[in-house]
Design a protein around this motif. Sequence first.
Motif, PDB file in Angstrom:
ATOM      1  N   ASN A 303     -23.441  15.610 -12.973  1.00  0.00           N
ATOM      2  CA  ASN A 303     -22.808  14.809 -11.891  1.00  0.00           C
ATOM      3  C   ASN A 303     -21.566  15.428 -11.339  1.00  0.00           C
ATOM      4  O   ASN A 303     -21.505  15.397 -10.000  1.00  0.00           O
ATOM      5  CB  ASN A 303     -22.445  13.562 -12.414  1.00  0.00           C
ATOM      6  CG  ASN A 303     -23.557  12.530 -12.889  1.00  0.00           C
ATOM      7  OD1 ASN A 303     -24.409  12.957 -12.680  1.00  0.00           O
ATOM      8  ND2 ASN A 303     -23.218  11.641 -13.656  1.00  0.00           N
ATOM      9  N   GLY A 304     -20.739  16.191 -12.130  1.00  0.00           N
ATOM     10  CA  GLY A 304     -19.662  16.821 -11.607  1.00  0.00           C
ATOM     11  C   GLY A 304     -20.106  17.997 -10.658  1.00  0.00           C
ATOM     12  O   GLY A 304     -19.349  18.281  -9.543  1.00  0.00           O
ATOM     13  N   LEU A 305     -20.898  18.620 -10.983  1.00  0.00           N
ATOM     14  CA  LEU A 305     -21.682  19.741 -10.060  1.00  0.00           C
ATOM     15  C   LEU A 305     -22.063  19.087  -8.547  1.00  0.00           C
ATOM     16  O   LEU A 305     -21.799  19.902  -7.656  1.00  0.00           O
ATOM     17  CB  LEU A 305     -22.632  20.590 -10.840  1.00  0.00           C
ATOM     18  CG  LEU A 305     -22.212  21.622 -11.894  1.00  0.00           C
ATOM     19  CD1 LEU A 305     -23.481  21.815 -12.529  1.00  0.00           C
ATOM     20  CD2 LEU A 305     -21.408  22.568 -11.620  1.00  0.00           C
ATOM     21  N   ALA A 306     -22.990  18.173  -8.850  1.00  0.00           N
ATOM     22  CA  ALA A 306     -23.002  17.559  -7.554  1.00  0.00           C
ATOM     23  C   ALA A 306     -22.136  16.914  -6.723  1.00  0.00           C
ATOM     24  O   ALA A 306     -22.097  17.295  -5.566  1.00  0.00           O
ATOM     25  CB  ALA A 306     -24.254  16.370  -7.854  1.00  0.00           C
ATOM     26  N   ARG A 307     -21.096  16.460  -7.433  1.00  0.00           N
ATOM     27  CA  ARG A 307     -19.998  16.007  -6.498  1.00  0.00           C
ATOM     28  C   ARG A 307     -19.274  17.082  -5.799  1.00  0.00           C
ATOM     29  O   ARG A 307     -18.676  16.968  -4.717  1.00  0.00           O
ATOM     30  CB  ARG A 307     -19.020  15.358  -7.465  1.00  0.00           C
ATOM     31  CG  ARG A 307     -19.744  13.863  -7.581  1.00  0.00           C
ATOM     32  CD  ARG A 307     -18.511  12.879  -8.264  1.00  0.00           C
ATOM     33  NE  ARG A 307     -17.995  13.309  -9.709  1.00  0.00           N
ATOM     34  CZ  ARG A 307     -18.586  13.072 -10.747  1.00  0.00           C
ATOM     35  NH1 ARG A 307     -19.566  12.044 -10.611  1.00  0.00           N
ATOM     36  NH2 ARG A 307     -18.036  13.313 -11.765  1.00  0.00           N
ATOM     37  N   ILE A 308     -19.212  18.286  -6.544  1.00  0.00           N
ATOM     38  CA  ILE A 308     -18.565  19.475  -5.917  1.00  0.00           C
ATOM     39  C   ILE A 308     -19.094  20.052  -4.713  1.00  0.00           C
ATOM     40  O   ILE A 308     -18.556  20.155  -3.708  1.00  0.00           O
ATOM     41  CB  ILE A 308     -18.316  20.719  -6.810  1.00  0.00           C
ATOM     42  CG1 ILE A 308     -17.254  20.129  -8.205  1.00  0.00           C
ATOM     43  CG2 ILE A 308     -17.843  21.892  -6.098  1.00  0.00           C
ATOM     44  CD1 ILE A 308     -17.016  21.024  -9.152  1.00  0.00           C
ATOM     45  N   VAL A 309     -20.449  20.155  -4.768  1.00  0.00           N
ATOM     46  CA  VAL A 309     -21.317  20.697  -3.844  1.00  0.00           C
ATOM     47  C   VAL A 309     -21.393  19.606  -2.606  1.00  0.00           C
ATOM     48  O   VAL A 309     -21.145  20.029  -1.299  1.00  0.00           O
ATOM     49  CB  VAL A 309     -22.717  20.862  -3.884  1.00  0.00           C
ATOM     50  CG1 VAL A 309     -23.656  21.271  -2.793  1.00  0.00           C
ATOM     51  CG2 VAL A 309     -22.675  22.036  -5.104  1.00  0.00           C
TER      52      VAL A 309
END
Length: 317
Positions: A303-309
Motif C-alpha cells: 500500500n505504501g508503494l502504491a501511495r508513493i507512486v
Amino acid sequence: MVMPESRHVSRRVLAGATLALVGGGFMLREHGSQDAPAGAASGAPSTTTPAVATPTPSPTPTIPKVDTVALTTELDAYRAKRGGVQGLAVRDLRNLQTFEWQPFTNETLSTIKVLILVSVLRKCHETGEALTEQQHTSARRMIQRSDNVATDSLLEWVGTEHVAESAQLLGLTNTTVRGGGAAGTANWWGYSTTNPGDWVTLLGAVHAAPITRTTAGRPIIDDGDRYYIRDLMSGVISSQRWGVADRPLPGEVSAETKNGWGPMADGYRLNSIGHVFGDRRDYHMAILTRSPRGFAYGRETINGLARIVHKALVHEL
C-alpha cells in the motif's frame, strides 16, 4: 487465493504558430512639408522599403514532469525501511511513458487469473462458443472474489497450453504459465511467474486492442471482451482492494484491479495490478512483492508503494 486477499495510441502535441500579416503604406503629408519623402510632390514612387514586423514565436508551454530520480530515491528509502523484496512498473496513459523500479521475477499467485480470463474469451472466439451461465459465474467469482475453485474449472476448460499461447501472443516474454498441479505443488497455476513489465503489458491488452493478433488474423480479444474484463476488475470486493487500489486513494479515483497473495518459504507473496484513473491521473501499474513478515505487514508495504507512486503521478512521467 481465498484469504484476506484505460492505450497504445501515440499522443501528438500540436503547437500552433501565429502568422502575423503586416501591411506597409505611406503616410501622406501636407504639400511642402519638409519631412515628405523625396519625389512625393511630383508623384514619383517612393523607394522607401516598408518595415515588416518579425512575428514573435509563442513560448512552448512547459508541462511538469515526474522527477524519476527523486521518485527512485523515495522508493529505495521506503524499501530499506520495510525490508523484503519489491518491484514495480507503471505506464502513464497520458503520454505512454513507462517507469520501472527494481523489476524482478515473482510467482503470480492470483494475478494470473486475468490472463486465464483473456484466454477463456479468446477460445470462445476461436471455437464460436459462448460462455455458459456457469462459466460467467465462475469468471465473476474468479476475478471479484479470487475464487480458486472457479479458476480451476475455467483453466480445465481452456487448457494451460492455451493460456501459455495467449501469453506468447501478447508478448509476455518474461511470463511462465504453469497449471495442472494441485494447489501448493510445483506445477500449480498460482506458481506461474512473471515480472512487473509483463503485467503492465497485460493490462494494456485488456485496456486497448493489442497490436499482436492471432494466426487467423483476428484480435486476441475484442472490445466487448475488454469491457467485460474491466467491468469485473472494477467490481473486486472491498477486502481485496489493496495495493494499486488501496482505499486511502481520493474518492474521485477509480481502479480496476486484481491482486494475488500466498505464503512461501522465502517470503509471503503479495502482488497487485490494475488501472487507476481520476484525480488528474490515468495509469497502469503492477507491483510484485515478497514480505518477510507475513500478509498484514506485506499489505502495509505494498500500500505504501502504491501511495508513493500515485502522489508522484500528479505530474506526467
